[in-house]
Design an enzyme around this catalytic site. Structure first.
Site, PDB file in Angstrom:
ATOM      1  N   GLY A   1      -6.614 -12.162  11.044  1.00  0.00           N
ATOM      2  CA  GLY A   1      -7.947 -11.551  11.057  1.00  0.00           C
ATOM      3  C   GLY A   1      -9.119 -12.515  11.037  1.00  0.00           C
TER       4      GLY A   1
ATOM      5  CG  LEU B   1      -3.002  -1.532  23.832  1.00  0.00           C
ATOM      6  CD1 LEU B   1      -4.442  -2.015  23.887  1.00  0.00           C
ATOM      7  CD2 LEU B   1      -2.837  -0.443  22.783  1.00  0.00           C
TER       8      LEU B   1
ATOM      9  CG  ASN C   1      -7.193  -9.594  24.433  1.00  0.00           C
ATOM     10  OD1 ASN C   1      -6.948  -9.522  23.226  1.00  0.00           O
ATOM     11  ND2 ASN C   1      -6.466 -10.341  25.252  1.00  0.00           N
TER      12      ASN C   1
ATOM     13  CG  HIS D   1      -5.198 -15.186  26.069  1.00  0.00           C
ATOM     14  ND1 HIS D   1      -4.013 -14.751  25.491  1.00  0.00           N
ATOM     15  CD2 HIS D   1      -4.865 -16.232  26.865  1.00  0.00           C
ATOM     16  CE1 HIS D   1      -3.020 -15.493  25.935  1.00  0.00           C
ATOM     17  NE2 HIS D   1      -3.499 -16.402  26.764  1.00  0.00           N
TER      18      HIS D   1
ATOM     19  CD  GLU E   1      -2.665  -5.221  36.029  1.00  0.00           C
ATOM     20  OE1 GLU E   1      -3.850  -5.449  35.677  1.00  0.00           O
ATOM     21  OE2 GLU E   1      -2.324  -4.175  36.607  1.00  0.00           O
TER      22      GLU E   1
ATOM     23  CB  ALA F   1     -13.742 -22.604  20.808  1.00  0.00           C
ATOM     24  CD  GLU F   2      -9.047 -17.863  19.551  1.00  0.00           C
ATOM     25  OE1 GLU F   2      -8.912 -16.683  19.232  1.00  0.00           O
ATOM     26  OE2 GLU F   2      -8.093 -18.664  19.536  1.00  0.00           O
TER      27      GLU F   2
HETATM   28  C1  GAR Z   1      -6.146 -15.778  18.063  1.00  0.00           C
HETATM   29  O1  GAR Z   1      -5.947 -17.128  18.386  1.00  0.00           O
HETATM   30  C2  GAR Z   1      -6.211 -14.926  19.317  1.00  0.00           C
HETATM   31  O2  GAR Z   1      -6.850 -15.565  20.380  1.00  0.00           O
HETATM   32  C3  GAR Z   1      -4.739 -14.721  19.615  1.00  0.00           C
HETATM   33  O3  GAR Z   1      -4.162 -14.491  18.362  1.00  0.00           O
HETATM   34  C4  GAR Z   1      -4.911 -15.199  17.366  1.00  0.00           C
HETATM   35  C5  GAR Z   1      -5.293 -14.218  16.274  1.00  0.00           C
HETATM   36  O4  GAR Z   1      -5.882 -14.870  15.189  1.00  0.00           O
HETATM   37  N1  GAR Z   1      -4.541 -13.627  20.501  1.00  0.00           N
HETATM   38  C6  GAR Z   1      -3.643 -13.620  21.486  1.00  0.00           C
HETATM   39  O5  GAR Z   1      -2.869 -14.531  21.679  1.00  0.00           O
HETATM   40  C7  GAR Z   1      -3.637 -12.359  22.350  1.00  0.00           C
HETATM   41  N2  GAR Z   1      -2.975 -12.597  23.569  1.00  0.00           N
HETATM   42  P1  GAR Z   1      -6.728 -14.070  14.126  1.00  0.00           P
HETATM   43  O6  GAR Z   1      -5.852 -12.908  13.636  1.00  0.00           O
HETATM   44  O7  GAR Z   1      -6.978 -15.060  13.025  1.00  0.00           O
HETATM   45  O8  GAR Z   1      -7.977 -13.580  14.779  1.00  0.00           O
END
Ligand code: GAR
Length: 215
Positions: A11, A92, A106, A108, A142, A172-173
């Site tokens: 999270g 989904l 989303n 990624h 997809e 960065a996310e």
């Molecule tokens: C994040 O790095 C996100 O980009 C990845 O899971 C992690 C979740 O971290 N998502 C994917 O790979 C989806 N294809 P978080 O629970 O700490 O946000």
């Protein structure tokens, strides 16, 4: 705009979105956080912020469709207008994706369309790329496909392991997802012919704010 966030685990992206929503000029509010895994750490983050949470355990459903129907029901009941997948590790069904078409984001941890799927950081290291990053995109049936709202580039540094690279991308996310969601809730990111067109507050065409963290 009411936002629903789907999580499966830690999270940390949810936390970044909660912090963004707390900014006075942010025009979105997280109305509901749903986890498909009981005990996901992100649930406690939402609860600490006073956000309603729900566990919809996929293991209790006979099919993907019945699980997704429950998800859809809960989001709709909460008045959610945009869904953010934040580390939601479930595929989904087409029906759910179509219902939320252009209303579901989303994040990624790669520069899509490179490295879709799992184990992205190790695969980026194995491929020898020098730059990778993260992508926020609208969801399509997809996996890890759909119109791109924003991307951040992150360098691969000498000696990186999957873990050190993942940590650099995660930083960065946490900047990218709030930025992309802000564009969407402000109506500044529109899907036109399967590409996202950005416009500023006055409606003039704009480019995504660019940042290259980690250098
Ligand atoms: C994040 O790095 C996100 O980009 C990845 O899971 C992690 C979740 O971290 N998502 C994917 O790979 C989806 N294809 P978080 O629970 O700490 O946000």
């Amino acid at each position: 705009m009411k936002i629903g966030v789907l999580i499966s685990g830690r999270g940390s992206n949810l936390k970044a979105l909660i912090e963004a929503c707390a900014e006075p000029d942010f025009r979105g509010k997280i109305a509901l956080v749903i986890s498909n895994r009981p005990g996901a750490a992100g649930l406690a983050i939402a609860e600490a912020a006073g956000i309603p949470t729900l566990v919809i355990d996929h293991k209790e459903f006979a099919s993907r469709e019945t699980f997704d129907a429950e998800l859809d029901h809960a989001l709709t009941k909460a008045g959610v207008e945009i869904v953010c997948n934040a580390g939601f590790m479930r595929i989904l069904s087409d029906g759910f994706v179509e219902k939320w078409r252009d209303r579901q984001l989303n994040i990624h941890p790669s520069l899509l369309p490179a490295f879709k799927g799992l184990h992205v950081h190790q695969r980026a290291l194995d491929a020898g790329v020098k730059i990778t990053g993260c992508t926020v995109h609208f969801v399509r049936p997809e996996m890890d496909e759909g119109p791109i709202v924003a991307q951040a580039a992150v360098p691969v540094l000498p000696g990186d392991t999957a873990e050190t690279l993942a940590a650099r991308i995660l930083e960065a996310e946490h900047r990218l997802y709030p930025l992309a969601l802000r564009l969407v809730v402000n109506g500044e990111a529109r899907v036109v012919g399967e590409h996202v067109v950005l416009s500023d507050a006055d409606g003039a065409e704009a480019t995504a704010p660019l940042f290259v963290p980690g250098i």
